[in-house]
Design an enzyme around this catalytic site. Structure first.
Site, mmCIF file in Angstrom:
data_model
loop_
_atom_site.group_PDB
_atom_site.id
_atom_site.type_symbol
_atom_site.label_atom_id
_atom_site.label_comp_id
_atom_site.label_asym_id
_atom_site.label_seq_id
_atom_site.Cartn_x
_atom_site.Cartn_y
_atom_site.Cartn_z
ATOM 1 N N CYS A 9 36.231 -11.907 -17.131
ATOM 2 C CA CYS A 9 35.248 -12.539 -16.366
ATOM 3 C C CYS A 9 34.184 -11.647 -15.567
ATOM 4 C CB CYS A 9 35.468 -13.972 -15.971
ATOM 5 S SG CYS A 9 36.171 -14.956 -17.176
ATOM 6 N N HIS B 220 29.237 -21.157 -17.546
ATOM 7 C CA HIS B 220 29.726 -19.714 -17.503
ATOM 8 C C HIS B 220 30.117 -18.993 -18.730
ATOM 9 C CE1 HIS B 220 32.426 -16.596 -16.330
ATOM 10 N NE2 HIS B 220 33.772 -17.109 -16.345
ATOM 11 N N CYS C 10 36.260 -13.671 -9.974
ATOM 12 C CA CYS C 10 37.649 -13.877 -10.350
ATOM 13 C C CYS C 10 37.763 -13.790 -11.934
ATOM 14 C CB CYS C 10 38.322 -14.959 -10.319
ATOM 15 S SG CYS C 10 37.696 -16.469 -10.807
#
Ligand code: NAD
Lengths: 445, 446
Positions: free
Chosen positions: A103, A396, A431
């Site tokens: 990510c 996301h 993160c």
């Protein structure tokens, strides 16, 4: 345009120069199996690039380098970014490379390209990322794969038949993609549930953060904040995950989905976790000279960045806690405290992730024992946190989130600096799977 | 939206059948192509005054064969009737009848242009009568032309000579393929001052133009046409139309600016974008527009307000902001989209027609301010144009609307764009505060 070869052959002085964010573009993010079901990663990345090209008039321009990536990636997409560049309105002579850091992919493309600009290797760059959870690669089972490879090697018909006879029905079930950690077998949500419970983060606190994310994002759309950060795609003009009318009551009604077997109360729901999402983003960066000579705006400078990783495999730290380590290291190097920041963009993988990071920075024990600090970093001013919404509301699409954060923060800093006639500073924290985290500082002058 | 009927009657057996049945026979129009000659044949210049001599000489400079007398059986590209010295109605007979005797020789896509003076309320009655007579004669002649030929007029303002640069600019537009769907119209050249382009195929070289509503339809065609003519484009449309807007922008090397023009600061945003990215702005095309049709008895406030807000109020506000911003360079030119509905009215369009008529008033009243800035402001009033907007009309209504003009067909977005590009050019410098119809001489709205 890349730096032209110096005719006199003198070497460029290795003096660091600034790398600045000029602007960004993303397509609205879509919940998986929604508006972008039929779009591939390459389609979406190309669309994000084309929107950026149109916004800044970069048609047929040779950009120094384009870097992007995807977390869920087909093997045919070995040159995803270059293929997207060729299909875009940019000059086909623009080089590109793929990058993959879970990510953190999107943020890391910005950092890497900004460094090249600072070193004078390139003058302009486009950083980006894309992910499709709808059009995700599906792998065949290990059993089928072994048989297929053996079949390929088999020479006689007899050998081929013997090989095929080894197939078992269960081998035919495909492996659908998931977000499970290879070394623990636990999904990301289950990992976060452990950390959330360990830090005693309440359901209410998570729901409140989620509510703020949706409200802030809705207000940002209302103000037209995204008018020059987004280009609609396939009929979608806003992030489809946005629930502008959600309330604490509605969020409180949702059933927990992670951490149901922990003994402690399960607090993580679909409302305070990000859904699987499709989308793409792109950020135009360059040297100040590039921006000036091409009549392009300067939003903010990419100042510094830090990556960290934690040992979650042996249970020493929570899977998504690496930013809690990266941020203090970056602050120490820059001689800054939280009070020096106007905005914080902390990626909301889960509401619990953000709340655990903030709890850790406020904890004397954590800061002393894990970070070796005399006193805690302190609290983050919640009025400066994710003020235009974040991943809980936008969704996301893994590798696309970094570009969203950088362009959003850079624009916020420019607006604040212009309004208050003073320099401003912002922090980005992301993160990533594998126990990693990447954080960065942007400043506007 | 393809006009299948037009394609059919221009080919094979259907062509002769349509002729026998007396069905409409729309022609394929002669449209501008860069590098093509101004006219498809020699031009006949009629008129005895000094203006006729001057113009005949100028036309020679455009690589045209110029005739001052009828040569029987010669195919003609166009006829220019120079009538600027008319003093009495009797003087109209000779040039009109001479032109009439040559009509059979007019090539397909031929042009007839009259040059005359306005019939003001102050002159001699006989002179005013003669001047006004040109109006009726030309408009009727335009109805009689076939094969995609058109007839239009240039009206010379006070003190403007027939050979003035502004007249030449207008004349070239009306003779060329750029005016393909302009028919039966008069252009008032109020001042002789204009500057003609060094290269007639690049009249907008070096200019920066903003086009609103550029994501599709007429606006996309305007952006593409101004780009073809040499301008750098800022393409504006609502954020929701951003995907199409980006595609248009990337086709023509433009910058895309996602902006709702009804925003209070839309003009300032355009000015800031142009200042930062282009160091200034020369041309503003107010094209964005909406319809919210309802009979007045069923009209609600939202439908009325939104049409006025987008089509009219936004333009007034943007003009003010742009004039005040300092971003406009020397000779700024504004072109607004009006509509024939704003001239003739249209059932179900009280709100829309109000907004479009308002545009006509706005450009007339803003002309002085733009003249002071060395520029101009004009409107283009399209008739029936083949776009997504008109493709939604019921079949019969659409078919009737198409055939209701002298050219017996709808126009293309390009046809409107050509007129906009002309009015945005310095060659149109003598035209200010005017509204030019691009309607194929639609019977609607006289
Ligand atoms: N099509 C015709 O026959 C015709 C006839 C007469 C006049 N016109 C006029 O020509 C113009 C263009 O018409 P069209 O047929 O291409 O229409 P269209 O509907 O195809 O395109 C209009 C464009 O304007 C944009 N727009 C609407 N509101 C806007 C806003 N608030 N801010 C920014 N952009 C906005 C739309 O998104 C769209 O892209 C309009 O002003 C229309 O009234 C059209």
């Amino acid at each position: 345009m890349a730096a032209s070869p110096d005719a006199t052959g003198t070497r460029p002085a290795n003096v660091l120069r600034k790398a600045v964010v000029i602007g960004g573009n993303r397509i609205p993010f879509a919940r998986a199996n929604g508006a972008y079901t039929q779009a591939s990663n390459q389609d979406m990345l190309t669309a994000a690039l084309d929107g950026l090209v149109a916004r800044f008039g970069l048609q047929d321009e040779r950009i120094g380098e384009v870097a992007a990536g995807a977390v869920l990636k087909h093997s045919r997409d070995f040159n995803l970014t270059r293929e997207a560049v060729i299909g875009s309105a940019l000059s086909p002579e623009t080089p590109a490379y793929d990058l993959q850091q879970a990510c953190a992919t999107g943020l890391e493309t910005v950092v890497g390209l900004a460094n090249k600009i600072k070193l004078g290797q390139i003058d302009s760059a486009i950083a980006g990322g894309v992910d499709s959870a709808s059009d995700a690669p599906i792998a065949v089972s290990e059993g089928l794969r072994a048989v297929l490879l053996e079949l390929h090697r088999a020479k006689t018909v007899q050998q081929k038949l013997t090989t095929l006879a080894k197939l078992r029905p269960k081998d035919l079930a495909p492996n659908a993609p998931d977000t499970a950690e290879p070394r623990t077998g636990l999904s990301m949500g289950e990992h976060q549930a452990l950390t959330t419970a360990a830090w005693n983060v309440t359901r209410e606190a998570q729901d409140e953060l989620s509510l703020a994310s949706h409200r802030n994002l809705a207000a940002a759309y209302e103000r037209g904040f995204f008018d020059d950060l987004m280009t609609p795609y396939r009929g979608l003009a806003k992030d489809s995950n946005l629930r502008a009318d959600t309330t604490l009551e509605k969020l409180a009604k949702l059933q927990p989905v992670f951490g149901k077997n922990l003994g402690a109360e399960a607090t993580m729901t679909a409302g305070n976790s990000t859904p699987l999402t499709d989308g793409a983003s792109a950020v135009l960066i360059g040297s100040e000279e590039y921006a000036r000579s091409n009549d392009l705006p300067v939003l903010a400078e990419v100042v510094d960045s830090e990556a960290a990783a934690v040992d979650f495999v042996h249970g020493k730290e929570g899977l998504l806690m690496a930013p809690a380590y990266a941020v203090p290291r970056l602050l120490a190097r820059q001689g800054l405290t939280f009070a020096d920041f106007d905005f914080f963009e902390i990626h909301e993988a889960f509401a619990g992730t953000v709340l655990c990071h903030m709890a850790a920075w406020e904890s004397e024990e954590f800061c002393r024992n894990k970070l070796g600090l005399q006193k805690p970093l302190g609290a983050i001013d919640r009025t400066r946190l994710n003020v235009n919404g974040s991943s809980l509301a936008t969704g996301h699409p893994f590798a696309a989130t970094g570009g969203r954060l950088v362009a959003t923060l850079a624009k916020m800093l420019r607006e604040k600096t212009d309004a208050e006639s003073r320099p401003t500073r912002g922090l980005i924290s992301v993160c990533a799977a594998g126990g990693m985290g990447v954080v960065a500082i942007l400043e506007a002058n | 939206m393809a006009d299948r009927y037009l394609d059919l009657v221009n080919a094979g057996p259907v062509k002769s059948l349509a002729k026998k049945l007396g069905l409409p026979q729309p022609a394929v129009l002669r449209r501008y192509r860069p590098g093509a000659p101004v006219l498809p044949g020699p031009v006949l210049v009629l008129g005895s005054g000094s203006g006729a001599d001057v113009l005949a000489k100028e036309l020679l400079g455009w690589d045209l064969d110029v005739r001052r007398h009828v040569a029987p059986k010669e195919r003609l590209g166009g006829i220019v009737l120079v009538l600027d010295e008319l003093a009495a109605p009797e003087e109209l007979a000779d040039p009109m009848l001479t032109a009439g005797s040559s009509l059979r020789d007019l090539a397909p896509g031929g042009r007839i242009v009259t040059i005359s003076r306005p019939a003001t309320g102050t002159g001699q009655p006989a002179q005013a009568a003669a001047r006004q007579a040109v109006d009726g004669a030309l408009r009727s002649l335009a109805h009689e032309l076939r094969g995609g030929a058109t007839g239009n007029g240039i009206v010379l303002g006070e003190g403007v000579d027939a050979g003035a640069p502004a007249v030449l600019g207008a004349l070239r537009f009306l003779l060329s393929g750029r005016s393909a769907y302009v028919n039966g119209q008069f252009l008032l050249v109020g001042s002789g001052v204009a500057s003609l382009p060094a290269n007639p195929d690049r009249p907008l070289a070096g200019k920066v133009a903003v086009v609103t509503g550029a994501a599709r339809g007429i606006g996309a065609a305007i952006a593409e046409t101004l780009h073809r003519d040499g301008a750098r484009i800022i393409a504006v449309d609502v954020p929701a139309a951003g995907e199409q807007l980006a595609q248009v922008a990337n086709r023509i090397g433009a910058t895309a600016l996602q902006l709702d023009i009804t925003a209070a600061d839309a003009g300032a945003k355009i000015a800031a974008h142009a200042a930062e990215r282009n160091h200034g702005l020369d041309i503003v095309v107010h094209n964005a527009g909406i319809t919210r049709d309802k009979l007045l008895a069923n009209m609600d406030q939202a439908k009325w307000d939104s049409v006025i807000a987008v089509n009219l109020a936004s333009q007034l506000r943007m003009n003010e902001q742009l004039l005040a911003s300092g971003v406009l360079r020397e000779a700024p030119r504004v072109v607004s989209l009006a509509s024939t509905s704003g001239i003739a009215g249209n059932r179900g369009q009280t709100n829309y027609a109000a907004s479009k008529a308002g545009i006509i008033g706005m450009v007339r009243a803003s002309a002085a301010a733009f003249a002071d800035a060395g520029g101009s402001i004009n409107a283009v009033a399209p008739g029936f144009i083949e776009t997504a907007m008109t493709a939604r009309m019921p079949f019969v209504t659409r078919e009737v609307a198409r055939r209701l003009s002298s050219l017996q067909q709808g126009g293309r977005p390009l046809d409107v764009a050509e007129a906009v590009s002309f009015l945005a050019s310095d060659a149109a410098g003598g035209i200010n505060g005017q509204t030019l119809r691009v309607c194929g001489q639609s019977m609607v709205g006289a």
